[in-house]
Design a protein around this motif. Structure first.
Motif, PDB file in Angstrom:
ATOM      1  N   ALA A  59       0.492  -0.818   0.461  1.00 50.83           N
ATOM      2  CA  ALA A  59      -0.317   0.030   0.169  1.00 50.83           C
ATOM      3  C   ALA A  59       0.776   0.921  -0.080  1.00 50.83           C
ATOM      4  O   ALA A  59       0.716   1.987   0.533  1.00 50.83           O
ATOM      5  CB  ALA A  59      -0.800   0.406   1.161  1.00 50.83           C
ATOM      6  N   ASP A 185       0.227  -2.918   5.710  1.00 48.44           N
ATOM      7  CA  ASP A 185       0.455  -1.027   4.346  1.00 48.44           C
ATOM      8  C   ASP A 185       1.425  -0.504   5.105  1.00 48.44           C
ATOM      9  O   ASP A 185       1.100  -0.507   6.751  1.00 48.44           O
ATOM     10  CB  ASP A 185      -1.276  -0.492   4.912  1.00 48.44           C
ATOM     11  CG  ASP A 185      -1.493   0.973   4.616  1.00 48.44           C
ATOM     12  OD1 ASP A 185      -0.115   1.311   4.821  1.00 48.44           O
ATOM     13  OD2 ASP A 185      -2.350   1.207   5.067  1.00 48.44           O
ATOM     14  N   SER A 188       0.560   2.448   7.025  1.00 48.36           N
ATOM     15  CA  SER A 188      -0.966   2.197   8.760  1.00 48.36           C
ATOM     16  C   SER A 188       0.597   1.741   9.909  1.00 48.36           C
ATOM     17  O   SER A 188       0.050   2.117  10.404  1.00 48.36           O
ATOM     18  CB  SER A 188      -1.787   1.476   8.326  1.00 48.36           C
ATOM     19  OG  SER A 188      -1.484   0.342   9.443  1.00 48.36           O
TER      20      SER A 188
END
Ligand code: PLP
Length: 387
Positions: A59, A185, A188
């Protein structure tokens, strides 16, 4: 005739057939990706398309992906990005990291883990507190893997990042085993560097990537470990492995699509654990904490791992004792030792790791053969005791 059963997907997983085809196609592309002519541009396009797919796996944007030769190089790159002055710039790594992190420098400081192999955040905080007040621009890097190759145990990376940030430290995360098994991700997670390897996700061996946090190169100057042509925006010199990168990109696409399938492998893995843990003293490491769905590290009481490996191999089943990355040598696992497991127990542990080709029958066969080996070993032990 019994068929061959492969249960060593954490060592390397089977290559996707479409990836094989794509590699062959890429071998027909003659251009050097640095050349400006048409052939060079065709090669460049293959690389940049793959960069997009690898970026999507974690991501991020394609420009944050640096291709290289695999997980080992990615880990070395991350640690060496501070240059060779490791004594000046502290590196802290969890005690259960892969050797490609731990062996980069003798000055790496080990962060302890608990009995499940989870990094001790309090200890990390205390270790970082020793240098956070130091002046002179020294930097600290914390290296903690997302999932362990031997046990599958998943680390609390967001918490690691939060402790590290409090002390101004950067964070590297070896996601070689986690990629393709859990969603990732990078933003994140909050880490600065993330390592990937193609052959763990259905691509070819010898290609991987270090992914850098968005904007990091604008803030700090990173030292490459290979110098030469300015490939990979100056981060990694050397003509690119076009066919390997092409295979990596396609494998990343498949791996992303296959995440739900890999998650479902937990059903088969749990079946193994349920059926074998009925035997007295069988231990399953990391069973009580968050783990990769495909990994099971378990002991066969009283039976040395190397004897088990031979017996399983004779029965047509491929698996590992601890980490297979150390070139087939069975040595005491530093991961299990860091978890407080004594050698007498850890030397009886084997790892099975399932993958996209694993079938129900493979698991039934493994359970059957495990029981046969255990029974045989127990009866030969009894005979020895009686003699
Ligand atoms: N990191 C982990 C957690 C691994 O399991 C491995 C290999 O097994 C590596 C790094 C090294 O990756 P590569 O084989 O691509 O060099």
């Amino acid at each position: 005739m019994e068929t061959f059963v492969y249960l060593d997907h954490n060592a390397t997983t089977e290559i996707y057939p479409a990836v094989k085809k794509a590699i062959l196609h890429a071998l027909d592309v003659t251009g050097n990706a640095s050349s400006v002519h048409g052939a060079g541009r065709a090669a460049r396009k293959l690389i940049e398309d793959s960069r997009e797919s690898v970026a999507a796996l974690v991501a991020t944007k394609p420009e944050n992906v640096i291709f290289n030769s695999g997980g080992t190089e990615s880990n070395n790159m991350a640690i060496r990005f501070f240059g060779n002055r490791i004594r000046k710039n502290r590196i802290l790594a969890s005690a259960v990291e892969h050797d490609s992190v731990l062996k980069v420098s003798p000055n790496i400081e080990l962060i302890p883990v608990d009995n499940d192999g989870i990094v001790n955040l309090k200890a990390l905080d205390e270790m970082l507190a020793l240098s956070s007040s130091s002046k002179g621009g020294n930097k600290t890097l914390v290296s903690v893997m997302l999932a362990n190759n031997e046990t599958g145990v998943i680390q609390p990376i967001k918490e690691v990042v939060s402790v590290a940030r409090h002390h101004g430290a950067l964070v590297h995360c070896d996601a070689v085993q986690a990629a393709g098994k859990v969603p990732i991700d990078i933003n994140s997670l909050g880490v600065d560097f993330l390592s990937l390897s193609a052959h763990k996700i259905g691509g070819p061996a010898g290609v991987g990537a270090l992914v850098i946090k968005e904007g990091l190169t604008k803030i700090i100057k990173l030292s490459p470990i290979l110098y030469g042509g300015g490939q990979e925006r100056g981060h990694r010199a050397g003509s690119e492995n076009i066919s390997g990168i092409m295979g990596f990109g396609l494998a990343a696409k498949h791996a992303l699509e296959n995440l739900p399938k890999i998650k479902n492998l937990a059903t088969l893995r749990d079946q193994v654990e349920e059926k074998l843990s009925i035997h007295k003293d069988v231990r399953i490491f990391g069973a009580g904490v968050s783990r990769l769905a495909n990994t099971c590290n378990l002991t066969m009481p009283g039976v040395a791992a190397d004897r088990q490996l031979i017996a399983f191999d004779l029965a047509g089943i491929s698996l590992s004792a601890g980490s297979a990355c150390s070139s087939g040598k069975v040595k005491p696992s530093h991961v299990l030792a860091a978890m407080g497991i004594v050698d007498e127990v850890s030397s009886t542990a084997i790892r099975i790791s399932l993958g996209w080709t694993t079938k129900n029958q493979d698991i039934d066969r493994f359970i059957k053969v495990w029981n046969e080996i255990f029974k045989r070993s127990k009866s030969s032990l009894k005979k020895l005791e009686a003699a």
